[in-house]
Design a protein around this motif. Structure first.
Motif, PDB file in Angstrom:
ATOM      1  N   HIS A  47     -23.650  -9.754   7.516  1.00 32.50           N
ATOM      2  CA  HIS A  47     -23.372 -10.815   6.558  1.00 32.50           C
ATOM      3  C   HIS A  47     -22.057 -11.485   6.933  1.00 32.50           C
ATOM      4  O   HIS A  47     -21.278 -10.953   7.720  1.00 32.50           O
ATOM      5  N   VAL A  48     -21.827 -12.657   6.364  1.00 30.89           N
ATOM      6  CA  VAL A  48     -20.627 -13.436   6.660  1.00 30.89           C
ATOM      7  C   VAL A  48     -19.856 -13.641   5.366  1.00 30.89           C
ATOM      8  O   VAL A  48     -20.447 -13.911   4.322  1.00 30.89           O
ATOM      9  N   ALA A  49     -18.542 -13.505   5.462  1.00 31.94           N
ATOM     10  CA  ALA A  49     -17.667 -13.775   4.321  1.00 31.94           C
ATOM     11  C   ALA A  49     -16.511 -14.633   4.812  1.00 31.94           C
ATOM     12  O   ALA A  49     -16.138 -14.577   5.985  1.00 31.94           O
ATOM     13  N   ILE A  50     -15.959 -15.414   3.913  1.00 33.14           N
ATOM     14  CA  ILE A  50     -14.801 -16.239   4.246  1.00 33.14           C
ATOM     15  C   ILE A  50     -13.579 -15.568   3.641  1.00 33.14           C
ATOM     16  O   ILE A  50     -13.521 -15.330   2.434  1.00 33.14           O
ATOM     17  N   ASN A  51     -12.613 -15.238   4.502  1.00 32.87           N
ATOM     18  CA  ASN A  51     -11.441 -14.490   4.039  1.00 32.87           C
ATOM     19  C   ASN A  51     -10.416 -15.410   3.374  1.00 32.87           C
ATOM     20  O   ASN A  51     -10.633 -16.616   3.244  1.00 32.87           O
ATOM     21  N   ALA A  52      -9.291 -14.844   2.968  1.00 37.34           N
ATOM     22  CA  ALA A  52      -8.264 -15.583   2.229  1.00 37.34           C
ATOM     23  C   ALA A  52      -7.634 -16.698   3.062  1.00 37.34           C
ATOM     24  O   ALA A  52      -7.158 -17.690   2.517  1.00 37.34           O
ATOM     25  N   ARG A  53      -7.642 -16.547   4.383  1.00 39.48           N
ATOM     26  CA  ARG A  53      -7.067 -17.582   5.250  1.00 39.48           C
ATOM     27  C   ARG A  53      -8.060 -18.695   5.558  1.00 39.48           C
ATOM     28  O   ARG A  53      -7.755 -19.607   6.318  1.00 39.48           O
ATOM     29  N   GLY A  54      -9.261 -18.611   5.008  1.00 38.29           N
ATOM     30  CA  GLY A  54     -10.262 -19.649   5.216  1.00 38.29           C
ATOM     31  C   GLY A  54     -11.031 -19.502   6.515  1.00 38.29           C
ATOM     32  O   GLY A  54     -11.598 -20.470   7.011  1.00 38.29           O
ATOM     33  N   GLU A  55     -11.085 -18.291   7.069  1.00 34.92           N
ATOM     34  CA  GLU A  55     -11.815 -18.047   8.308  1.00 34.92           C
ATOM     35  C   GLU A  55     -13.121 -17.331   7.989  1.00 34.92           C
ATOM     36  O   GLU A  55     -13.161 -16.443   7.144  1.00 34.92           O
ATOM     37  N   ALA A  56     -14.173 -17.713   8.681  1.00 37.02           N
ATOM     38  CA  ALA A  56     -15.462 -17.045   8.509  1.00 37.02           C
ATOM     39  C   ALA A  56     -15.475 -15.793   9.376  1.00 37.02           C
ATOM     40  O   ALA A  56     -15.179 -15.852  10.570  1.00 37.02           O
ATOM     41  N   LEU A 101     -25.796 -16.537  -3.891  1.00 29.97           N
ATOM     42  CA  LEU A 101     -25.920 -17.077  -2.543  1.00 29.97           C
ATOM     43  C   LEU A 101     -25.137 -16.215  -1.557  1.00 29.97           C
ATOM     44  O   LEU A 101     -24.074 -15.693  -1.873  1.00 29.97           O
ATOM     45  N   ALA A 102     -25.689 -16.079  -0.368  1.00 31.17           N
ATOM     46  CA  ALA A 102     -25.040 -15.297   0.686  1.00 31.17           C
ATOM     47  C   ALA A 102     -25.221 -16.026   2.007  1.00 31.17           C
ATOM     48  O   ALA A 102     -26.140 -16.828   2.173  1.00 31.17           O
ATOM     49  N   LEU A 103     -24.351 -15.731   2.938  1.00 31.74           N
ATOM     50  CA  LEU A 103     -24.438 -16.294   4.280  1.00 31.74           C
ATOM     51  C   LEU A 103     -24.793 -15.150   5.220  1.00 31.74           C
ATOM     52  O   LEU A 103     -24.029 -14.193   5.356  1.00 31.74           O
ATOM     53  N   ILE A 104     -25.969 -15.243   5.837  1.00 39.95           N
ATOM     54  CA  ILE A 104     -26.450 -14.143   6.669  1.00 39.95           C
ATOM     55  C   ILE A 104     -26.766 -14.646   8.081  1.00 39.95           C
ATOM     56  O   ILE A 104     -27.148 -15.798   8.264  1.00 39.95           O
ATOM     57  N   PRO A 105     -26.603 -13.783   9.079  1.00 38.05           N
ATOM     58  CA  PRO A 105     -26.945 -14.180  10.447  1.00 38.05           C
ATOM     59  C   PRO A 105     -28.454 -14.149  10.651  1.00 38.05           C
ATOM     60  O   PRO A 105     -29.134 -13.218  10.221  1.00 38.05           O
ATOM     61  N   LEU A 106     -28.988 -15.188  11.293  1.00 35.47           N
ATOM     62  CA  LEU A 106     -30.422 -15.270  11.548  1.00 35.47           C
ATOM     63  C   LEU A 106     -30.767 -14.957  12.998  1.00 35.47           C
ATOM     64  O   LEU A 106     -31.743 -14.272  13.266  1.00 35.47           O
ATOM     65  N   LYS A 107     -29.978 -15.487  13.934  1.00 37.19           N
ATOM     66  CA  LYS A 107     -30.220 -15.166  15.342  1.00 37.19           C
ATOM     67  C   LYS A 107     -28.974 -15.438  16.168  1.00 37.19           C
ATOM     68  O   LYS A 107     -28.121 -16.233  15.787  1.00 37.19           O
ATOM     69  N   ILE A 108     -28.885 -14.733  17.288  1.00 37.93           N
ATOM     70  CA  ILE A 108     -27.828 -14.951  18.274  1.00 37.93           C
ATOM     71  C   ILE A 108     -28.509 -15.458  19.531  1.00 37.93           C
ATOM     72  O   ILE A 108     -29.549 -14.932  19.939  1.00 37.93           O
ATOM     73  N   TYR A 109     -27.929 -16.488  20.132  1.00 37.49           N
ATOM     74  CA  TYR A 109     -28.521 -17.058  21.337  1.00 37.49           C
ATOM     75  C   TYR A 109     -27.428 -17.623  22.235  1.00 37.49           C
ATOM     76  O   TYR A 109     -26.288 -17.814  21.815  1.00 37.49           O
ATOM     77  N   PHE A 110     -27.791 -17.861  23.486  1.00 39.50           N
ATOM     78  CA  PHE A 110     -26.892 -18.485  24.452  1.00 39.50           C
ATOM     79  C   PHE A 110     -27.372 -19.904  24.708  1.00 39.50           C
ATOM     80  O   PHE A 110     -28.566 -20.134  24.901  1.00 39.50           O
ATOM     81  N   ILE A 111     -26.427 -20.852  24.724  1.00 36.83           N
ATOM     82  CA  ILE A 111     -26.781 -22.234  25.034  1.00 36.83           C
ATOM     83  C   ILE A 111     -26.617 -22.458  26.533  1.00 36.83           C
ATOM     84  O   ILE A 111     -26.215 -21.552  27.263  1.00 36.83           O
ATOM     85  N   GLU A 112     -26.901 -23.663  26.996  1.00 38.86           N
ATOM     86  CA  GLU A 112     -26.958 -23.940  28.430  1.00 38.86           C
ATOM     87  C   GLU A 112     -25.658 -23.655  29.178  1.00 38.86           C
ATOM     88  O   GLU A 112     -25.693 -23.240  30.320  1.00 38.86           O
ATOM     89  N   ASN A 113     -24.509 -23.885  28.554  1.00 37.18           N
ATOM     90  CA  ASN A 113     -23.255 -23.655  29.272  1.00 37.18           C
ATOM     91  C   ASN A 113     -22.790 -22.200  29.202  1.00 37.18           C
ATOM     92  O   ASN A 113     -21.679 -21.890  29.600  1.00 37.18           O
ATOM     93  N   GLY A 114     -23.625 -21.304  28.698  1.00 38.64           N
ATOM     94  CA  GLY A 114     -23.321 -19.879  28.708  1.00 38.64           C
ATOM     95  C   GLY A 114     -22.572 -19.366  27.500  1.00 38.64           C
ATOM     96  O   GLY A 114     -22.150 -18.215  27.477  1.00 38.64           O
ATOM     97  N   LYS A 115     -22.370 -20.190  26.495  1.00 39.19           N
ATOM     98  CA  LYS A 115     -21.642 -19.758  25.304  1.00 39.19           C
ATOM     99  C   LYS A 115     -22.602 -19.124  24.298  1.00 39.19           C
ATOM    100  O   LYS A 115     -23.711 -19.602  24.097  1.00 39.19           O
ATOM    101  N   ALA A 116     -22.133 -18.058  23.661  1.00 41.66           N
ATOM    102  CA  ALA A 116     -22.936 -17.372  22.649  1.00 41.66           C
ATOM    103  C   ALA A 116     -22.761 -18.078  21.313  1.00 41.66           C
ATOM    104  O   ALA A 116     -21.642 -18.375  20.892  1.00 41.66           O
ATOM    105  N   LYS A 117     -23.854 -18.360  20.661  1.00 38.51           N
ATOM    106  CA  LYS A 117     -23.848 -18.995  19.344  1.00 38.51           C
ATOM    107  C   LYS A 117     -24.620 -18.114  18.382  1.00 38.51           C
ATOM    108  O   LYS A 117     -25.466 -17.319  18.774  1.00 38.51           O
ATOM    109  N   ILE A 118     -24.319 -18.296  17.103  1.00 38.08           N
ATOM    110  CA  ILE A 118     -25.036 -17.567  16.070  1.00 38.08           C
ATOM    111  C   ILE A 118     -25.536 -18.573  15.045  1.00 38.08           C
ATOM    112  O   ILE A 118     -24.830 -19.516  14.697  1.00 38.08           O
ATOM    113  N   GLU A 119     -26.773 -18.403  14.626  1.00 37.66           N
ATOM    114  CA  GLU A 119     -27.329 -19.255  13.582  1.00 37.66           C
ATOM    115  C   GLU A 119     -27.197 -18.510  12.265  1.00 37.66           C
ATOM    116  O   GLU A 119     -27.650 -17.372  12.134  1.00 37.66           O
ATOM    117  N   LEU A 120     -26.552 -19.158  11.305  1.00 40.62           N
ATOM    118  CA  LEU A 120     -26.324 -18.570   9.993  1.00 40.62           C
ATOM    119  C   LEU A 120     -27.220 -19.253   8.978  1.00 40.62           C
ATOM    120  O   LEU A 120     -27.480 -20.450   9.084  1.00 40.62           O
TER     121      LEU A 120
END
Length: 151
Positions: A47-56, A101-120
Protein backbone atom coordinates in the motif's frame (compact mmCIF):
# COMPACT_ATOMS: atom_id res chain seq x y z
CA UNK A 1 10.64 -3.14 -27.21
CA UNK A 2 7.73 -1.60 -25.29
CA UNK A 3 6.75 -2.24 -21.71
CA UNK A 4 7.97 -5.28 -19.76
CA UNK A 5 5.59 -6.10 -16.91
CA UNK A 6 7.45 -7.53 -13.92
CA UNK A 7 4.66 -8.31 -11.46
CA UNK A 8 0.93 -7.69 -11.08
CA UNK A 9 -1.33 -7.44 -8.07
CA UNK A 10 -4.14 -9.71 -9.28
CA UNK A 11 -5.73 -9.78 -5.85
CA UNK A 12 -6.27 -6.00 -5.95
CA UNK A 13 -8.96 -6.25 -8.62
CA UNK A 14 -10.81 -8.81 -6.51
CA UNK A 15 -10.50 -6.96 -3.19
CA UNK A 16 -10.94 -3.37 -4.41
CA UNK A 17 -12.87 -1.27 -6.88
CA UNK A 18 -10.24 0.73 -8.77
CA UNK A 19 -11.42 4.32 -9.25
CA UNK A 20 -8.35 5.90 -10.85
CA UNK A 21 -4.79 4.93 -11.79
CA UNK A 22 -1.49 6.79 -11.52
CA UNK A 23 2.02 6.08 -12.75
CA UNK A 24 4.97 6.74 -10.45
CA UNK A 25 8.70 6.19 -10.48
CA UNK A 26 10.43 4.31 -7.68
CA UNK A 27 13.66 5.02 -5.83
CA UNK A 28 15.48 1.68 -5.94
CA UNK A 29 19.00 0.46 -5.33
CA UNK A 30 20.96 -1.34 -8.05
CA UNK A 31 20.43 -4.89 -6.75
CA UNK A 32 16.69 -4.21 -6.40
CA UNK A 33 16.47 -3.23 -10.07
CA UNK A 34 18.35 -6.38 -11.09
CA UNK A 35 16.06 -8.48 -8.92
CA UNK A 36 12.98 -6.89 -10.50
CA UNK A 37 14.35 -7.56 -13.97
CA UNK A 38 14.43 -11.21 -12.94
CA UNK A 39 10.75 -11.01 -11.97
CA UNK A 40 11.30 -11.32 -8.22
CA UNK A 41 8.73 -8.93 -6.78
CA UNK A 42 5.46 -9.31 -4.88
CA UNK A 43 2.78 -6.61 -4.58
CA UNK A 44 0.03 -8.48 -2.75
CA UNK A 45 0.12 -6.74 0.65
CA UNK A 46 1.49 -3.42 -0.58
CA UNK A 47 0.00 0.00 0.00
CA UNK A 48 1.02 3.64 -0.40
CA UNK A 49 0.83 6.39 2.19
CA UNK A 50 1.81 10.04 2.05
CA UNK A 51 4.03 11.01 4.97
CA UNK A 52 4.19 14.31 6.88
CA UNK A 53 6.73 15.76 4.43
CA UNK A 54 4.35 15.18 1.52
CA UNK A 55 6.25 12.24 0.02
CA UNK A 56 4.55 9.11 -1.25
CA UNK A 57 5.99 5.99 0.38
CA UNK A 58 5.47 2.38 -0.69
CA UNK A 59 5.00 -0.13 2.14
CA UNK A 60 4.97 -3.96 2.29
CA UNK A 61 6.15 -4.59 -1.26
CA UNK A 62 8.56 -7.51 -1.29
CA UNK A 63 11.50 -7.27 -3.70
CA UNK A 64 13.81 -10.23 -3.12
CA UNK A 65 17.51 -9.54 -2.76
CA UNK A 66 19.63 -10.14 -5.84
CA UNK A 67 21.63 -13.31 -5.29
CA UNK A 68 24.71 -12.22 -7.26
CA UNK A 69 25.32 -8.95 -5.44
CA UNK A 70 28.68 -8.52 -3.75
CA UNK A 71 27.75 -5.98 -1.08
CA UNK A 72 25.22 -6.07 1.75
CA UNK A 73 21.75 -7.04 0.55
CA UNK A 74 18.88 -4.58 0.97
CA UNK A 75 15.94 -5.41 3.23
CA UNK A 76 13.24 -6.98 0.97
CA UNK A 77 10.31 -5.22 2.69
CA UNK A 78 11.91 -1.81 3.16
CA UNK A 79 9.90 1.38 2.67
CA UNK A 80 10.50 2.85 -0.80
CA UNK A 81 9.96 6.41 -1.94
CA UNK A 82 7.74 7.01 -4.96
CA UNK A 83 8.29 9.81 -7.44
CA UNK A 84 5.15 11.76 -8.35
CA UNK A 85 4.51 15.33 -9.46
CA UNK A 86 3.69 17.75 -6.64
CA UNK A 87 0.18 18.44 -7.96
CA UNK A 88 -0.51 14.69 -8.12
CA UNK A 89 0.67 14.33 -4.52
CA UNK A 90 -1.62 17.14 -3.34
CA UNK A 91 -4.56 15.64 -5.24
CA UNK A 92 -3.89 12.15 -3.84
CA UNK A 93 -3.40 13.45 -0.31
CA UNK A 94 -6.84 15.05 -0.43
CA UNK A 95 -8.46 11.90 -1.79
CA UNK A 96 -6.74 9.60 0.70
CA UNK A 97 -8.24 11.58 3.57
CA UNK A 98 -11.70 10.55 2.35
CA UNK A 99 -13.13 7.61 4.22
CA UNK A 100 -12.61 4.22 2.62
CA UNK A 101 -10.10 5.15 -0.10
CA UNK A 102 -6.64 3.62 -0.36
CA UNK A 103 -3.74 3.82 -2.78
CA UNK A 104 -2.52 0.37 -3.75
CA UNK A 105 0.12 -0.88 -6.20
CA UNK A 106 -1.30 -2.63 -9.26
CA UNK A 107 1.79 -3.54 -11.28
CA UNK A 108 5.51 -2.88 -11.64
CA UNK A 109 6.97 -2.60 -15.12
CA UNK A 110 9.98 -1.30 -17.04
CA UNK A 111 9.56 1.31 -19.75
CA UNK A 112 11.68 1.56 -22.91
CA UNK A 113 14.54 3.55 -21.37
CA UNK A 114 15.00 0.94 -18.62
CA UNK A 115 13.36 2.80 -15.75
CA UNK A 116 11.14 0.92 -13.31
CA UNK A 117 7.64 2.33 -12.92
CA UNK A 118 4.76 1.36 -10.69
CA UNK A 119 1.08 1.72 -11.49
CA UNK A 120 -0.96 2.79 -8.48
CA UNK A 121 -4.70 2.50 -8.13
CA UNK A 122 -6.93 4.75 -6.06
CA UNK A 123 -9.22 2.09 -4.67
CA UNK A 124 -12.27 1.58 -2.54
CA UNK A 125 -12.68 -1.73 -0.72
CA UNK A 126 -15.38 -4.08 -1.97
CA UNK A 127 -17.95 -5.65 0.30
CA UNK A 128 -18.47 -9.41 0.20
CA UNK A 129 -21.63 -9.14 -1.89
CA UNK A 130 -19.78 -6.93 -4.41
CA UNK A 131 -17.12 -9.62 -4.76
CA UNK A 132 -19.78 -12.27 -5.34
CA UNK A 133 -21.52 -10.12 -7.95
CA UNK A 134 -18.23 -9.56 -9.77
CA UNK A 135 -17.48 -13.29 -9.82
CA UNK A 136 -20.97 -14.06 -11.10
CA UNK A 137 -20.58 -11.46 -13.86
CA UNK A 138 -17.19 -12.88 -14.90
CA UNK A 139 -18.59 -16.42 -15.03
CA UNK A 140 -21.45 -15.19 -17.21
CA UNK A 141 -19.01 -13.56 -19.63
CA UNK A 142 -16.92 -16.73 -19.77
CA UNK A 143 -20.00 -18.85 -20.46
CA UNK A 144 -21.12 -16.47 -23.22
CA UNK A 145 -17.66 -16.55 -24.82
CA UNK A 146 -17.67 -20.36 -24.70
CA UNK A 147 -21.08 -20.50 -26.42
CA UNK A 148 -19.96 -17.99 -29.07
CA UNK A 149 -16.85 -20.06 -29.86
CA UNK A 150 -18.91 -23.19 -30.45
CA UNK A 151 -20.90 -21.45 -33.09
Amino acid sequence: MGIKIVCKNKKAYHEYEILDTYEAGMVLSGPEVKSLRGGRGNLVDGHVAINARGEAMLYNVHISHYMFTSHNPVEPLRVRKLLLHKRELHKLNGKLKEKGLALIPLKIYFIENGKAKIELGLAKGKKMYDKRATLKEQQGKRELARVMRRG
